[in-house]
Design a protein around this motif. Structure first.
Motif, PDB file in Angstrom:
ATOM      1  N   ARG A   1       0.839  -1.215   0.000  1.00  0.00           N
ATOM      2  CA  ARG A   1       0.000   0.000   0.000  1.00  0.00           C
ATOM      3  C   ARG A   1       0.867   1.256   0.000  1.00  0.00           C
ATOM      4  N   LEU A   2       1.860   1.303   0.886  1.00  0.00           N
ATOM      5  CA  LEU A   2       2.738   2.473   0.963  1.00  0.00           C
ATOM      6  C   LEU A   2       3.581   2.608  -0.297  1.00  0.00           C
ATOM      7  N   THR A   3       4.075   1.470  -0.808  1.00  0.00           N
ATOM      8  CA  THR A   3       4.903   1.505  -2.019  1.00  0.00           C
ATOM      9  C   THR A   3       4.127   2.098  -3.193  1.00  0.00           C
ATOM     10  N   ALA A   4       2.901   1.658  -3.372  1.00  0.00           N
ATOM     11  CA  ALA A   4       2.074   2.160  -4.474  1.00  0.00           C
ATOM     12  C   ALA A   4       1.738   3.635  -4.276  1.00  0.00           C
ATOM     13  N   ALA A   5       1.420   4.002  -3.036  1.00  0.00           N
ATOM     14  CA  ALA A   5       1.050   5.392  -2.759  1.00  0.00           C
ATOM     15  C   ALA A   5       2.220   6.341  -3.035  1.00  0.00           C
ATOM     16  N   TYR A   6       3.419   5.958  -2.599  1.00  0.00           N
ATOM     17  CA  TYR A   6       4.603   6.790  -2.868  1.00  0.00           C
ATOM     18  C   TYR A   6       4.854   6.885  -4.373  1.00  0.00           C
ATOM     19  N   ARG A   7       4.821   5.724  -5.048  1.00  0.00           N
ATOM     20  CA  ARG A   7       5.112   5.718  -6.486  1.00  0.00           C
ATOM     21  C   ARG A   7       4.115   6.595  -7.245  1.00  0.00           C
ATOM     22  N   ASN A   8       2.840   6.440  -6.965  1.00  0.00           N
ATOM     23  CA  ASN A   8       1.807   7.176  -7.709  1.00  0.00           C
ATOM     24  C   ASN A   8       1.869   8.676  -7.416  1.00  0.00           C
ATOM     25  N   THR A   9       2.081   9.020  -6.154  1.00  0.00           N
ATOM     26  CA  THR A   9       2.143  10.439  -5.797  1.00  0.00           C
ATOM     27  C   THR A   9       3.318  11.119  -6.481  1.00  0.00           C
ATOM     28  N   ILE A  10       4.466  10.469  -6.442  1.00  0.00           N
ATOM     29  CA  ILE A  10       5.663  11.055  -7.062  1.00  0.00           C
ATOM     30  C   ILE A  10       5.498  11.140  -8.579  1.00  0.00           C
ATOM     31  N   ASN A  11       5.011  10.075  -9.173  1.00  0.00           N
ATOM     32  CA  ASN A  11       4.898  10.017 -10.644  1.00  0.00           C
ATOM     33  C   ASN A  11       3.829  10.971 -11.172  1.00  0.00           C
ATOM     34  N   ASP A  12       2.665  10.977 -10.539  1.00  0.00           N
ATOM     35  CA  ASP A  12       1.518  11.704 -11.092  1.00  0.00           C
ATOM     36  C   ASP A  12       1.477  13.173 -10.675  1.00  0.00           C
ATOM     37  N   LYS A  13       2.017  13.490  -9.485  1.00  0.00           N
ATOM     38  CA  LYS A  13       1.884  14.860  -8.971  1.00  0.00           C
ATOM     39  C   LYS A  13       3.222  15.590  -8.832  1.00  0.00           C
ATOM     40  N   VAL A  14       4.163  14.943  -8.141  1.00  0.00           N
ATOM     41  CA  VAL A  14       5.379  15.661  -7.738  1.00  0.00           C
ATOM     42  C   VAL A  14       6.313  15.930  -8.912  1.00  0.00           C
ATOM     43  N   MET A  15       6.576  14.902  -9.738  1.00  0.00           N
ATOM     44  CA  MET A  15       7.526  15.094 -10.840  1.00  0.00           C
ATOM     45  C   MET A  15       7.036  16.147 -11.836  1.00  0.00           C
ATOM     46  N   PRO A  16       5.771  16.138 -12.241  1.00  0.00           N
ATOM     47  CA  PRO A  16       5.318  17.204 -13.147  1.00  0.00           C
ATOM     48  C   PRO A  16       5.455  18.598 -12.533  1.00  0.00           C
ATOM     49  N   ALA A  17       5.208  18.709 -11.224  1.00  0.00           N
ATOM     50  CA  ALA A  17       5.321  20.016 -10.562  1.00  0.00           C
ATOM     51  C   ALA A  17       6.778  20.479 -10.533  1.00  0.00           C
ATOM     52  N   LEU A  18       7.706  19.552 -10.278  1.00  0.00           N
ATOM     53  CA  LEU A  18       9.124  19.913 -10.255  1.00  0.00           C
ATOM     54  C   LEU A  18       9.612  20.340 -11.642  1.00  0.00           C
ATOM     55  N   VAL A  19       9.084  19.682 -12.685  1.00  0.00           N
ATOM     56  CA  VAL A  19       9.420  20.092 -14.058  1.00  0.00           C
ATOM     57  C   VAL A  19       8.916  21.510 -14.312  1.00  0.00           C
ATOM     58  N   ARG A  20       7.681  21.800 -13.865  1.00  0.00           N
ATOM     59  CA  ARG A  20       7.125  23.156 -14.030  1.00  0.00           C
ATOM     60  C   ARG A  20       8.023  24.189 -13.336  1.00  0.00           C
ATOM     61  N   LEU A  21       8.471  23.851 -12.128  1.00  0.00           N
ATOM     62  CA  LEU A  21       9.292  24.787 -11.362  1.00  0.00           C
ATOM     63  C   LEU A  21      10.637  25.036 -12.048  1.00  0.00           C
ATOM     64  N   ALA A  22      11.320  23.975 -12.440  1.00  0.00           N
ATOM     65  CA  ALA A  22      12.634  24.131 -13.079  1.00  0.00           C
ATOM     66  C   ALA A  22      12.517  24.925 -14.381  1.00  0.00           C
ATOM     67  N   ASN A  23      11.491  24.621 -15.167  1.00  0.00           N
ATOM     68  CA  ASN A  23      11.299  25.345 -16.436  1.00  0.00           C
ATOM     69  C   ASN A  23      10.986  26.817 -16.205  1.00  0.00           C
ATOM     70  N   PHE A  24      10.130  27.088 -15.209  1.00  0.00           N
ATOM     71  CA  PHE A  24       9.779  28.485 -14.912  1.00  0.00           C
ATOM     72  C   PHE A  24      11.011  29.273 -14.488  1.00  0.00           C
ATOM     73  N   ILE A  25      11.793  28.701 -13.580  1.00  0.00           N
ATOM     74  CA  ILE A  25      12.979  29.418 -13.091  1.00  0.00           C
ATOM     75  C   ILE A  25      13.957  29.674 -14.232  1.00  0.00           C
ATOM     76  N   GLU A  26      14.192  28.650 -15.046  1.00  0.00           N
ATOM     77  CA  GLU A  26      15.199  28.781 -16.099  1.00  0.00           C
ATOM     78  C   GLU A  26      14.765  29.745 -17.198  1.00  0.00           C
ATOM     79  N   HIS A  27      13.510  29.661 -17.621  1.00  0.00           N
ATOM     80  CA  HIS A  27      13.084  30.403 -18.814  1.00  0.00           C
ATOM     81  C   HIS A  27      12.358  31.716 -18.521  1.00  0.00           C
ATOM     82  N   ASP A  28      11.705  31.816 -17.367  1.00  0.00           N
ATOM     83  CA  ASP A  28      10.930  33.027 -17.059  1.00  0.00           C
ATOM     84  C   ASP A  28      11.563  33.863 -15.950  1.00  0.00           C
ATOM     85  N   TYR A  29      11.901  33.208 -14.839  1.00  0.00           N
ATOM     86  CA  TYR A  29      12.316  33.964 -13.646  1.00  0.00           C
ATOM     87  C   TYR A  29      13.754  34.474 -13.755  1.00  0.00           C
ATOM     88  N   LEU A  30      14.670  33.604 -14.156  1.00  0.00           N
ATOM     89  CA  LEU A  30      16.081  34.006 -14.235  1.00  0.00           C
ATOM     90  C   LEU A  30      16.285  35.252 -15.107  1.00  0.00           C
TER      91      LEU A  30
END
Length: 602
Positions: free
Chosen positions: A240-269
């Motif tokens: 249960r914990l393994t699936a919850a961690y995997r799904n949360t990271i894959n579906d929510k966290v990684m896309p958000a981190l990509v948004r953040l890195a792209n924003f900082i590099e291309h817009d904010y910097l």
């Protein structure tokens, strides 16, 4: 080298306002009141204090975790949200109004101290509302994605060992995407208003965020707890914990981190400011003075602190001139650190265990010497541990507080990436600062005193770091600096703290550029290893580094005052008990405490 603590405490803009009632009221003698009246006042004050602390901890739950309060470990907090921020300041004003209704003159002495500090904190917080801290939600020094990544190993302030703790950490990670999206919105608002980070800071920060990206959820640092799943967990919980961690990271966290890195590099910097100091942003001079007030708990102006720094630099350089020949060095004083750094004999270690052995031996020596200086000692033990490999590359030697419930000791963490490059000269002064009698004696003791939570888990930088820096100076009295190399290490660290006063105020109040600060640090410290990273630290945290030296000098000043006034009656353990006995206090209140003690001894 510092105590890791995210203090839920004020940024006191109007320090005169904050201290006026504190100074005037605490100087007055306690009035005679009945036990019933005092108890009623105590209950009313404690109710406000506890509700204030819980509100502050829910607003900044990461800060609560850092301070040893693990009740909110499943919450990330959204203090950067303009709506939440406005609601929080409304709460602070309500607490301040309720506090006014408590009659201070009817409180016992210990409650008066609590009253004064709570009033000080609330005044400072309310005065801070005008400054848009939330528009600068991250830097190379401080960001929510990196903080959560540092927690992933379970060795830091957030424990990850039970099923409940695994769920709490996952809860925090699952709230990270919303925080990231709010941070991006805030930074866009800051770009419109001219409130952005200096460009070099985000150049340094961008690789951190890119490093958090991973090709698969299993490769993510946030997945680390699953790689350590205890065999003792119930069979149903592991998948249960393994699936919850995997799904949360894959579906929510990684896309958000990509948004953040792209924003900082291309817009904010591209939109970041090219100026260095905080005074360059709108209302920046007042904003910096507010941060100075918070860091020092004094009404000192940046110009005064700058002058103190220059005076201390000159004093330490004169000591370098005397010390150099004792080490075999005959060049100019400013060159001593570079010369020491080049001597192979000051890098004697081949293994991590050899480094640890020196600290263990020093701890044993201190156990024989400190009882002559202290009668007030914490019950919590001090553990000596190596920084885990996961965070070793980015960490520096530091202290973490015991758990509030006593389930975890205080820990001095030594960070040994390459034993052959771990210098021996600074080890004594480092342990006095981070271990005992520095942070451990103060922080562990504070948690053991019968204090309301806002004081047990809160505090201020000037007292906390000032005490630890003062604790370093006790090494000379204990004979620990008779080895010239160890005394050099002490002076070298002290020089860094003095230089901070000069460059922090130089950049944020006197118009110095980043390059000026780096050059001054190279010229004065004699080496450039820390010049860039330290300069950028002060740019990211204006005023934060001022508390060390200002606090230490105040404690030394108060000790000298007591020794002069009391002569043969002066008792060092008693003085230390006065300083530490009420936990962390603003420096103005500490001065009043010591003055009252001197009068009582006379």
């Amino acid at each position: 080298m510092t105590y890791r603590r995210n203090i839920i405490a004020p940024l006191a803009a109007a320090v005169a306002l904050a201290f006026a009632p504190l100074g005037a009221a605490t100087a007055a003698p306690a009035a005679k009141v009945s036990a019933e009246v005092a108890e009623a006042g105590h209950k009313a004050l404690l109710a406000i204090a506890d509700q204030y602390y819980d509100a502050a901890a829910r607003f900044e739950p990461i800060g609560a975790t850092e301070n040893g309060d693990n009740r909110f470990d499943d919450q990330l907090g959204m203090s950067i949200s303009p709506v939440k921020r406005a609601a929080q300041f409304k709460l602070y004003r309500q607490f301040a109004q309720r506090l006014k209704a408590v009659k201070r003159e009817q409180l016992v002495e210990s409650d008066r101290i609590n009253y004064d500090i709570l009033q000080y904190e609330l005044n400072g917080l309310i005065a801070m509302e005008r400054f848009p801290e939330h528009l600068l939600p991250l830097s190379q020094m401080d960001s929510m994605p990196v903080t959560l990544a540092n927690y992933a190993g379970g060795e830091a302030s957030q424990p990850i060992g039970t099923v409940k703790e695994y769920e709490a950490y996952l809860s925090r990670v699952s709230q990270l995407p919303a925080w990231i999206d709010q941070a991006i919105a805030n930074m866009r608002e800051g770009m419109k208003k001219g409130v952005t980070q200096p460009k070099p800071l985000m150049v340094s920060a961008l690789p951190q965020f890119k490093q958090l990206l991973s090709a698969t959820p299993e490769a993510s640092i946030y997945y680390t707890p699953i790689t350590k799943l205890p065999a003792s967990f119930p069979d149903a919980d592991k998948p249960r914990l393994t699936a919850a961690y995997r799904n949360t990271i894959n579906d929510k966290v990684m896309p958000a981190l990509v948004r953040l890195a792209n924003f900082i590099e291309h817009d904010y910097l591209p939109a970041c400011r090219t100026t260095t100091g905080l005074s360059a942003v709108p209302d920046g001079a007042a904003w910096y003075q507010a941060r100075v007030a918070n860091a020092t708990t004094t009404s000192l102006k940046p110009e005064e602190i700058h002058a103190i720094g220059l005076k201390e630099v000159a004093r330490i350089q004169s000591e370098f001139a005397v010390l150099g020949p004792k080490l075999g060095y005959t060049g100019p004083a400013a060159g001593l650190p570079v010369w020491v750094a080049a001597q192979a004999k000051f890098y004697p270690f081949k293994t991590e265990e050899e480094v640890q052995a020196v600290y263990h031996k020093l701890s044993d020596v201190l156990d024989t010497k400190l009882p002559q200086m202290f009668t007030l000692l914490p019950k919590a033990k001090l553990d000596l541990r190596l920084e885990p490999e996961l965070s070793r590359a980015t960490a520096s030697d530091h202290y973490t507080a015991p758990a509030g419930d006593g389930s975890r000791p205080g820990v001095f963490w030594s960070v040994v990436n390459d034993p052959s490059k771990y210098g021996s000269t600074g080890m004594t002064t480092l342990f006095l600062h981070e271990g005992k009698p520095g942070h451990h004696f103060h922080i562990a003791l504070t948690q053991e005193l019968n204090l309301p939570n806002f004081r047990k888990f809160g505090g201020n930088n000037a007292f906390t770091e000032g005490w630890a820096l003062y604790a370093e100076t006790l090494g000379k009295e204990m004979g620990l600096f008779e080895d010239p190399a160890q005394y050099f290490g002490h002076l070298n660290d002290e020089m860094l703290r003095a230089v901070r006063l000069v460059v922090d105020t130089g950049m944020h109040a006197k118009g110095w550029t980043r390059e000026q600060s780096i050059q001054y640090m190279k010229d004065t410290l004699g080496y450039d290893v820390v010049a860039k990273t330290e300069t950028e630290r002060y740019m990211a945290w204006p005023g934060q580094a001022l508390g060390y030296k200002v606090g230490s000098l105040k404690i030394q000043e108060l000790r000298a005052r007591a020794q002069k006034a009391l002569g043969d009656k002066f008792n060092l353990p008693a003085f230390h008990a006065v300083v530490l006995g009420d936990g962390t206090v603003p420096l103005a209140l500490l001065e009043q405490k010591v003055d009252r003690w001197i009068a009582s001894q006379q």
